[in-house]
Design a protein around this motif. Structure first.
Motif, mmCIF file in Angstrom:
data_model
loop_
_atom_site.group_PDB
_atom_site.id
_atom_site.type_symbol
_atom_site.label_atom_id
_atom_site.label_comp_id
_atom_site.label_asym_id
_atom_site.label_seq_id
_atom_site.Cartn_x
_atom_site.Cartn_y
_atom_site.Cartn_z
ATOM 1 N N LEU A 38 0.809 -1.225 0.000
ATOM 2 C CA LEU A 38 0.000 0.000 0.000
ATOM 3 C C LEU A 38 0.843 1.277 0.000
ATOM 4 O O LEU A 38 0.391 2.316 0.476
ATOM 5 C CB LEU A 38 -0.963 0.018 1.196
ATOM 6 C CG LEU A 38 -2.111 -0.959 1.148
ATOM 7 C CD1 LEU A 38 -2.851 -0.990 2.489
ATOM 8 C CD2 LEU A 38 -3.077 -0.596 0.034
ATOM 9 N N ARG A 39 2.065 1.161 -0.489
ATOM 10 C CA ARG A 39 2.992 2.307 -0.528
ATOM 11 C C ARG A 39 3.128 2.981 0.832
ATOM 12 O O ARG A 39 3.357 4.192 0.943
ATOM 13 C CB ARG A 39 2.544 3.330 -1.571
ATOM 14 C CG ARG A 39 2.498 2.787 -2.979
ATOM 15 C CD ARG A 39 2.058 3.849 -3.962
ATOM 16 N NE ARG A 39 1.657 3.238 -5.217
ATOM 17 C CZ ARG A 39 0.921 3.860 -6.121
ATOM 18 N NH1 ARG A 39 0.525 5.099 -5.923
ATOM 19 N NH2 ARG A 39 0.583 3.250 -7.227
ATOM 20 N N GLY A 40 2.929 2.199 1.895
ATOM 21 C CA GLY A 40 3.089 2.716 3.247
ATOM 22 C C GLY A 40 1.819 3.224 3.903
ATOM 23 O O GLY A 40 1.845 3.674 5.047
ATOM 24 N N VAL A 41 0.697 3.144 3.210
ATOM 25 C CA VAL A 41 -0.576 3.581 3.790
ATOM 26 C C VAL A 41 -1.054 2.537 4.793
ATOM 27 O O VAL A 41 -0.946 1.331 4.556
ATOM 28 C CB VAL A 41 -1.629 3.810 2.683
ATOM 29 C CG1 VAL A 41 -3.024 3.997 3.266
ATOM 30 C CG2 VAL A 41 -1.246 4.996 1.816
ATOM 31 N N ASP A 42 -1.586 2.985 5.898
ATOM 32 C CA ASP A 42 -2.143 2.106 6.932
ATOM 33 C C ASP A 42 -3.439 1.498 6.400
ATOM 34 O O ASP A 42 -4.402 2.222 6.129
ATOM 35 C CB ASP A 42 -2.419 2.930 8.191
ATOM 36 C CG ASP A 42 -3.004 2.135 9.340
ATOM 37 O OD1 ASP A 42 -3.598 1.060 9.116
ATOM 38 O OD2 ASP A 42 -2.886 2.619 10.484
ATOM 39 N N PRO A 43 -3.522 0.162 6.238
ATOM 40 C CA PRO A 43 -4.737 -0.446 5.702
ATOM 41 C C PRO A 43 -5.955 -0.273 6.608
ATOM 42 O O PRO A 43 -7.090 -0.225 6.135
ATOM 43 C CB PRO A 43 -4.376 -1.922 5.544
ATOM 44 C CG PRO A 43 -3.253 -2.137 6.498
ATOM 45 C CD PRO A 43 -2.513 -0.839 6.566
ATOM 46 N N VAL A 44 -5.734 -0.149 7.895
ATOM 47 C CA VAL A 44 -6.840 -0.004 8.843
ATOM 48 C C VAL A 44 -7.442 1.397 8.757
ATOM 49 O O VAL A 44 -8.638 1.584 8.996
ATOM 50 C CB VAL A 44 -6.372 -0.339 10.277
ATOM 51 C CG1 VAL A 44 -7.493 -0.176 11.294
ATOM 52 C CG2 VAL A 44 -5.806 -1.756 10.329
ATOM 53 N N SER A 45 -6.646 2.379 8.362
ATOM 54 C CA SER A 45 -7.127 3.765 8.323
ATOM 55 C C SER A 45 -8.315 3.955 7.380
ATOM 56 O O SER A 45 -9.163 4.810 7.617
ATOM 57 C CB SER A 45 -5.992 4.725 7.947
ATOM 58 O OG SER A 45 -5.576 4.567 6.602
ATOM 59 N N TYR A 46 -8.404 3.159 6.322
ATOM 60 C CA TYR A 46 -9.557 3.250 5.426
ATOM 61 C C TYR A 46 -10.854 2.986 6.191
ATOM 62 O O TYR A 46 -11.873 3.615 5.950
ATOM 63 C CB TYR A 46 -9.456 2.218 4.299
ATOM 64 C CG TYR A 46 -8.325 2.418 3.333
ATOM 65 C CD1 TYR A 46 -8.481 3.237 2.213
ATOM 66 C CD2 TYR A 46 -7.107 1.761 3.506
ATOM 67 C CE1 TYR A 46 -7.453 3.395 1.300
ATOM 68 C CE2 TYR A 46 -6.075 1.917 2.595
ATOM 69 C CZ TYR A 46 -6.251 2.743 1.500
ATOM 70 O OH TYR A 46 -5.237 2.904 0.594
#
Length: 158
Positions: A38-46
Motif C-alpha cells: 500500500l505504498r506505506g498507507v495504513d490499511p486499517v485507516s480506510y
C-alpha cells in the motif's frame, strides 16, 4: 566455451533462480521493491478514519510476505488480529484489472470499501469504469484471482 565463461553463466543462472524464488511468494501482493504494501498507507485507516493515512515507518507488521505500516499501535493491533479483514483485496492489485485477468498496480489513493472489503484501482478513470457495475467486476475478479494469484504481473499483462 571457457571454464571462466561457463562459471559466469552458471552464477548468473543461479542468481536469477534465487531472485525468482525470492519473489515467487510475493506475486500475490502488490509491493514496492522494499516489500512495502500500500505504498506505506495504513490499511486499517480506510476503515477507522474513512481515508488512507500514511503509516509510521517504525510501526509495522508483516503479512503474506508484505510489510504494512500503521498510524498507531492500535491500528497495528487491529490488523494483526484480523489481517484478512483489513488487507486490500487481490493483494492490492487493481480490482478492475483483476476483473479482466491482469495484475495492474492498485493506487492506495483510488479506493472503495464494498461489503467491508477494501478494493484499489489503477486510476480515477479506471475507478469510474469499475463503479459502473461493481458486483459484476468483483465476481469476475474473484474468478481470475484464483488463476493468477501466484503469477508474476509481468507474465500476465499485455
Amino acid at each position: 566455451m571457457t571454464s571462466m565463461l561457463k562459471t559466469g553463466i552458471a552464477a548468473i543462472a543461479f542468481a536469477a533462480t534465487m531472485a525468482t524464488s525470492a519473489f515467487a511468494d510475493a506475486n500475490h501482493v502488490n509491493i514496492t521493491s522494499t516489500d512495502l504494501a500500500l505504498r506505506g498507507v495504513d490499511p486499517v485507516s480506510y476503515f477507522t478514519e474513512g481515508e488512507p493515512l500514511d503509516g509510521q515507518v517504525n510501526i509495522t507488521s508483516e503479512y503474506n510476505g508484505a510489510v504494512y505500516r500503521f498510524i498507531s499501535e492500535e491500528t497495528k493491533a487491529l490488523f494483526e488480529a484480523e489481517p484478512e479483514r483489513y488487507a486490500p483485496q487481490y493483494g492490492g492489485f487493481c480490482a478492475f484489472g483483476l476483473a479482466n485477468g491482469y495484475k495492474f498496480d492498485g493506487d492506495p489513493e483510488i479506493w472503495e470499501i464494498v461489503d467491508d472489503k477494501l478494493y484499489l484501482n489503477l486510476s480515477p478513470a479506471v475507478q469510474d469504469r469499475w463503479t459502473q457495475d461493481i458486483p459484476k467486476f468483483i465476481q469476475a475478479a474473484e474468478g481470475h484471482w484464483t488463476e493468477v494469484k501466484d503469477v508474476a504481473p509481468a507474465d500476465l499483462n499485455p
